[in-house]
Design a protein around this motif. Structure first.
Motif, PDB file in Angstrom:
ATOM      1  N   ASP A   1       0.867  -1.173   0.000  1.00 24.16           N
ATOM      2  CA  ASP A   1       0.000   0.000   0.000  1.00 24.16           C
ATOM      3  C   ASP A   1       0.909   1.229   0.000  1.00 24.16           C
ATOM      4  O   ASP A   1       2.136   1.114  -0.080  1.00 24.16           O
ATOM      5  CB  ASP A   1      -0.994  -0.015   1.175  1.00 24.16           C
ATOM      6  N   VAL A   2       0.317   2.416   0.062  1.00 26.90           N
ATOM      7  CA  VAL A   2       1.128   3.639  -0.049  1.00 26.90           C
ATOM      8  C   VAL A   2       2.177   3.693   1.059  1.00 26.90           C
ATOM      9  O   VAL A   2       3.357   3.972   0.801  1.00 26.90           O
ATOM     10  CB  VAL A   2       0.226   4.889  -0.041  1.00 26.90           C
ATOM     11  N   ARG A   3       1.778   3.410   2.283  1.00 29.02           N
ATOM     12  CA  ARG A   3       2.719   3.497   3.407  1.00 29.02           C
ATOM     13  C   ARG A   3       3.876   2.512   3.234  1.00 29.02           C
ATOM     14  O   ARG A   3       5.046   2.870   3.395  1.00 29.02           O
ATOM     15  CB  ARG A   3       1.983   3.242   4.726  1.00 29.02           C
ATOM     16  N   SER A   4       3.545   1.263   2.928  1.00 34.06           N
ATOM     17  CA  SER A   4       4.622   0.266   2.810  1.00 34.06           C
ATOM     18  C   SER A   4       5.469   0.484   1.559  1.00 34.06           C
ATOM     19  O   SER A   4       6.658   0.152   1.555  1.00 34.06           O
ATOM     20  CB  SER A   4       4.055  -1.155   2.866  1.00 34.06           C
ATOM     21  N   LEU A   5       4.887   1.073   0.512  1.00 32.76           N
ATOM     22  CA  LEU A   5       5.690   1.418  -0.663  1.00 32.76           C
ATOM     23  C   LEU A   5       6.745   2.461  -0.301  1.00 32.76           C
ATOM     24  O   LEU A   5       7.908   2.344  -0.687  1.00 32.76           O
ATOM     25  CB  LEU A   5       4.799   1.936  -1.784  1.00 32.76           C
ATOM     26  N   ILE A   6       6.339   3.465   0.462  1.00 33.04           N
ATOM     27  CA  ILE A   6       7.302   4.473   0.903  1.00 33.04           C
ATOM     28  C   ILE A   6       8.361   3.825   1.790  1.00 33.04           C
ATOM     29  O   ILE A   6       9.567   4.083   1.646  1.00 33.04           O
ATOM     30  CB  ILE A   6       6.596   5.630   1.631  1.00 33.04           C
ATOM     31  N   GLY A   7       7.924   2.950   2.703  1.00 36.17           N
ATOM     32  CA  GLY A   7       8.881   2.243   3.554  1.00 36.17           C
ATOM     33  C   GLY A   7       9.840   1.384   2.757  1.00 36.17           C
ATOM     34  O   GLY A   7      11.015   1.244   3.116  1.00 36.17           O
ATOM     35  N   HIS A   8       9.365   0.830   1.642  1.00 39.34           N
ATOM     36  CA  HIS A   8      10.233   0.044   0.769  1.00 39.34           C
ATOM     37  C   HIS A   8      11.231   0.947   0.031  1.00 39.34           C
ATOM     38  O   HIS A   8      12.396   0.581  -0.125  1.00 39.34           O
ATOM     39  CB  HIS A   8       9.386  -0.735  -0.235  1.00 39.34           C
ATOM     40  N   LEU A   9      10.780   2.108  -0.403  1.00 39.66           N
ATOM     41  CA  LEU A   9      11.692   3.053  -1.048  1.00 39.66           C
ATOM     42  C   LEU A   9      12.821   3.453  -0.109  1.00 39.66           C
ATOM     43  O   LEU A   9      13.995   3.495  -0.503  1.00 39.66           O
ATOM     44  CB  LEU A   9      10.921   4.302  -1.505  1.00 39.66           C
ATOM     45  N   VAL A  10      12.480   3.744   1.137  1.00 36.31           N
ATOM     46  CA  VAL A  10      13.513   4.124   2.112  1.00 36.31           C
ATOM     47  C   VAL A  10      14.438   2.935   2.368  1.00 36.31           C
ATOM     48  O   VAL A  10      15.664   3.088   2.455  1.00 36.31           O
ATOM     49  CB  VAL A  10      12.866   4.642   3.407  1.00 36.31           C
ATOM     50  N   SER A  11      13.867   1.741   2.443  1.00 37.34           N
ATOM     51  CA  SER A  11      14.679   0.538   2.630  1.00 37.34           C
ATOM     52  C   SER A  11      15.649   0.336   1.470  1.00 37.34           C
ATOM     53  O   SER A  11      16.809  -0.048   1.675  1.00 37.34           O
ATOM     54  CB  SER A  11      13.774  -0.689   2.753  1.00 37.34           C
ATOM     55  N   THR A  12      15.185   0.594   0.241  1.00 37.88           N
ATOM     56  CA  THR A  12      16.042   0.423  -0.933  1.00 37.88           C
ATOM     57  C   THR A  12      17.291   1.295  -0.831  1.00 37.88           C
ATOM     58  O   THR A  12      18.402   0.859  -1.157  1.00 37.88           O
ATOM     59  CB  THR A  12      15.258   0.769  -2.212  1.00 37.88           C
TER      60      THR A  12
END
Length: 197
Positions: A41-52
């Motif tokens: 979802d939007v929140r976890s996508l952002i969290g994935h971007l930061v993780s990347t």
């Protein structure tokens, strides 16, 4: 200039600035909305971007990127700061010019450092497109940036093979009016048409 002579770091800096602007434009009610990337979802996508970004730092430092969770967490009003902090730590490692030609190891292979930055650039722009499409924001990065990234990725990420050890779906034919960022997402296997604003 060939892909293996290109310094992708300025492109990645610009892409991260674009993504930070998109994160800043997310409304509080949108964090649980779906995205074109079905596992996020939007929140976890952002969290994935930061993780990347953070995983890229670890790769450059010679560590195991799998020690960084696939999705990092932060308060919804703290995501821009989280991205910028991760980026600052990333550049502490990757500002070393020698690292571009140093062999690094990632979960998907061993290659020169500049290839790791190229993969991170692609992730930022494609997931940035996902985030923009999911939240009703303009989904095209600067055309010069997106066209440069598309040209690089069309050489660095062949059309075949895809799937299995190559973590990208088949190339999707772009719509006639697709911009460069959308075409990059299509090249990376993203079906974009249902998500266009």
């Amino acid at each position: 200039m060939t892909t293996m002579q290109t310094d992708p770091r300025p492109l990645f800096r610009d892409a991260l600035n674009w993504v930070a602007g998109l994160i800043d434009g997310v409304r509080s009610a949108q964090f649980t909305d779906p995205t074109p990337c079905p596992e996020f979802d939007v929140r976890s996508l952002i969290g994935h971007l930061v993780s990347t970004i953070d995983r890229g730092r670890v790769i450059g430092a010679g560590g195991d990127p799998l020690t960084v969770p696939e999705v990092l967490t932060a308060p919804d009003d703290g995501w821009v700061a989280a991205l910028r902090t991760s980026a600052d730590h990333y550049w502490e490692v990757w500002n070393d010019d020698a690292l571009l030609d140093t062999v690094v190891t990632a979960p998907w292979g061993t290659f020169p450092g500049r290839a790791a930055v190229l993969i991170a650039l692609n992730e930022a722009l494609v997931h940035g497109w996902d985030l923009a499409a999911a939240t009703g924001q303009p989904a095209e990065a600067d055309p010069d940036l997106a066209n440069a990234a598309l040209g690089i990725m069309q050489r660095a990420l062949p059309e075949t093979p895809r799937g299995g050890p190559v973590p990208f779906g088949p190339v999707v034919d772009p719509a006639p009016a697709a911009g460069a960022t959308e075409r990059l997402a299509n090249w990376s296997g993203r079906v974009t048409e249902p998500w266009k604003n």
